[in-house]
Write an enzyme that holds these catalytic residues in place. Structure first.
Site, PDB file in Angstrom:
ATOM      1  N   THR A  68       0.839  -1.205   0.000  1.00  0.00           N
ATOM      2  CA  THR A  68       0.000   0.000   0.000  1.00  0.00           C
ATOM      3  C   THR A  68       0.873   1.253   0.000  1.00  0.00           C
ATOM      4  O   THR A  68       0.643   2.193  -0.761  1.00  0.00           O
ATOM      5  CB  THR A  68      -0.913  -0.006   1.243  1.00  0.00           C
ATOM      6  OG1 THR A  68      -1.761  -1.164   1.171  1.00  0.00           O
ATOM      7  CG2 THR A  68      -1.761   1.251   1.319  1.00  0.00           C
ATOM      8  N   HIS A 192       4.637 -10.092   1.762  1.00  0.00           N
ATOM      9  CA  HIS A 192       3.805 -11.149   2.358  1.00  0.00           C
ATOM     10  C   HIS A 192       2.994 -11.919   1.325  1.00  0.00           C
ATOM     11  O   HIS A 192       2.407 -12.949   1.638  1.00  0.00           O
ATOM     12  CB  HIS A 192       2.924 -10.599   3.472  1.00  0.00           C
ATOM     13  CG  HIS A 192       1.785  -9.727   3.041  1.00  0.00           C
ATOM     14  ND1 HIS A 192       0.497 -10.180   2.985  1.00  0.00           N
ATOM     15  CD2 HIS A 192       1.728  -8.432   2.675  1.00  0.00           C
ATOM     16  CE1 HIS A 192      -0.305  -9.188   2.616  1.00  0.00           C
ATOM     17  NE2 HIS A 192       0.424  -8.113   2.415  1.00  0.00           N
ATOM     18  N   CYS A 315     -12.672  -5.660   2.675  1.00  0.00           N
ATOM     19  CA  CYS A 315     -13.809  -5.621   3.589  1.00  0.00           C
ATOM     20  C   CYS A 315     -13.484  -4.696   4.742  1.00  0.00           C
ATOM     21  O   CYS A 315     -12.349  -4.606   5.188  1.00  0.00           O
ATOM     22  CB  CYS A 315     -14.169  -7.009   4.082  1.00  0.00           C
ATOM     23  SG  CYS A 315     -12.826  -7.881   4.876  1.00  0.00           S
TER      24      CYS A 315
HETATM   25  N1  PLP Z   1      -2.153  -4.102  -4.451  1.00  0.00           N
HETATM   26  C1  PLP Z   1      -2.732  -5.294  -4.663  1.00  0.00           C
HETATM   27  C2  PLP Z   1      -3.070  -5.706  -6.054  1.00  0.00           C
HETATM   28  C3  PLP Z   1      -2.998  -6.143  -3.585  1.00  0.00           C
HETATM   29  O1  PLP Z   1      -3.575  -7.336  -3.793  1.00  0.00           O
HETATM   30  C4  PLP Z   1      -2.652  -5.717  -2.270  1.00  0.00           C
HETATM   31  C5  PLP Z   1      -2.966  -6.569  -1.089  1.00  0.00           C
HETATM   32  O2  PLP Z   1      -3.993  -7.216  -1.031  1.00  0.00           O
HETATM   33  C6  PLP Z   1      -2.037  -4.466  -2.109  1.00  0.00           C
HETATM   34  C7  PLP Z   1      -1.807  -3.690  -3.222  1.00  0.00           C
HETATM   35  C8  PLP Z   1      -1.633  -3.963  -0.747  1.00  0.00           C
HETATM   36  O3  PLP Z   1      -0.511  -4.637  -0.255  1.00  0.00           O
HETATM   37  P1  PLP Z   1      -0.163  -4.601   1.310  1.00  0.00           P
HETATM   38  O4  PLP Z   1      -1.083  -5.557   1.980  1.00  0.00           O
HETATM   39  O5  PLP Z   1       1.267  -5.019   1.411  1.00  0.00           O
HETATM   40  O6  PLP Z   1      -0.361  -3.188   1.761  1.00  0.00           O
END
Ligand code: PLP
Length: 373
Positions: A68, A192, A315
């Site tokens: 993110t 992760h 969610c």
């Molecule tokens: N972008 C995509 C396509 C994702 O699937 C996710 C996580 O589900 C993220 C960004 C965010 O990653 P993080 O959980 O490391 O913040």
């Protein structure tokens, strides 16, 4: 218990846990003394490894606190470093990008969204032909697994001189990534998702155009991500990525075979199943719609039978809302709530699939009763 939510997070690899434990005692890699130099050497090695595995230069690797954060830094930072106010993105982005783009729009950005087909692919890239401050497109969708035409997008953006950011969080560790060959400006990954620790993101960022920093602070990570770097987490991320890349081909064919079998079995045992996932897709993803079923009931009933899965859409406090991805694909209202995403990974076994196949028809039948109340 069958864990079928690998796209949400995947268990840490043994190699990552061991590497993390080995370096957990390291001190500040910015320290100008022996322990600092030691920590700095561990961090430099992790950076080199990640760069080598993703086709980047070590200086292009920026460790962040999550996928993110990497997405935010790229999209906000490239927007801020440009004199233009136009942004191009897609309506099927993960909230990490979509909400960032919406926030820029509130601040005055003109946003153009690429159209999306009913199968979940961006179809018309012509919005990339007009220069923009930044274009942001995901490589593969986290809900459906749909692989987007990223090479074509990169070529079109390059042609118009638009910096392209790619959210490759679902792709890194699953498909080959060559940052240099792809020719995009920035690319986000998250440890992760490929068996590294949670709370570690990777941003690959070309030297130029470089995003402007979003956080203010020290000069760590090229000044792009100030804050003392977690050396053990960076090393664990590199270890996980090395293993994921080494296993990639075998894992993809094993997982895809199990996934295909699962899809066939669900379609043949559950009446009126709609399979959302269309090719080209990640080998890990199977997304279904069971018209009339209540989504929360689906997830809870599966949980009582030892199957951990999700609808795949973000969610809030554990309550599922209609997926913006399915809405953008034009999925009919009736099918929005009965969504189920099963995502497989390296720990998935045939027994996991068999368990789903045994339980799914009864679970959907009950979730449909709940949906009719
Ligand atoms: N972008 C995509 C396509 C994702 O699937 C996710 C996580 O589900 C993220 C960004 C965010 O990653 P993080 O959980 O490391 O913040």
């Amino acid at each position: 218990m069958a864990y079928l939510d690998h796209a949400a997070t995947s268990p840490m690899r043994r190699s990552a846990i061991d590497t993390w434990a080995r370096y957990a005692g390291e001190l500040n890699p910015g320290g100008q003394y022996a322990s600092g130099r030691r920590a700095s050497a561990v961090l430099a090695q992790a950076r080199e490894d990640v760069a080598e595995l993703l086709g980047a230069d070590p200086v292009e690797v920026v460790f962040t606190g999550s996928g993110t954060e990497a997405n935010n830094l790229a999209v906000r930072g490239l927007y801020r470093s440009s004199p233009l106010d136009r942004v191009v993105s897609s309506p099927i982005e993960h909230p990490a990008v979509l909400e960032t783009v919406k926030a820029l729009a509130v601040d005055g950005a003109q946003v153009d969204y690429l159209p999306v087909s009913p199968q979940g692919f961006v179809t018309d890239l012509s919005a990339l032909d007009t220069p923009a401050a930044v274009a942001a497109l995901m490589w593969a969708n986290n809900e459906t697994g749909a692989i987007q035409p990223i090479e074509q997008a990169a070529a079109r953006a390059q042609e118009s001189g638009t910096p392209l950011h790619v959210d490759a969080v679902q792709v890194v560790g699953k498909l080959p990534v060559d940052f240099r060959a792809l020719g995009v400006t920035t690319l986000a990954a998250s440890a992760h998702k490929f068996g590294g620790p949670r709370g570690v993101g990777i941003l690959l960022a070309k030297r130029s155009p470089a995003p402007a920093p979003v956080l203010t602070g020290g000069g760590q990570e090229r000044g792009l991500r100030p804050g003392t770097v977690d050396v053990a987490a960076a090393a664990a991320t590199a270890a996980a990525l090395r293993e994921a890349v080494a296993e990639m081909e075998d894992a993809a064919s094993r997982v895809a075979a199990l996934r295909d079998e699962l899809v066939r079995a669900v379609v043949s045992t559950v009446p009126d199943t709609v399979v959302t996932t269309a090719e080209p897709a990640l080998p890990s993803h199977a997304h279904f719609r069971f018209p009339g079923a209540n989504g929360d009931a689906l997830i809870m009933l599966l949980d009582t039978r030892g199957i951990e899965a999700s609808t795949g859409s973000a969610c809030a406090a554990g309550v599922n809302r209609a997926s913006h991805v399915l809405e953008a694909m034009g999925v009919p209202e009736r099918e929005l709530s009965g969504a189920l995403r099963l995502t497989l990974g390296r720990t998935t076994t045939r027994e996991d699939i068999d368990l789903v196949v045994r339980e799914i028809a009864d679970v959907v039948e009950r979730a449909r009763v709940a949906g009719s109340l």
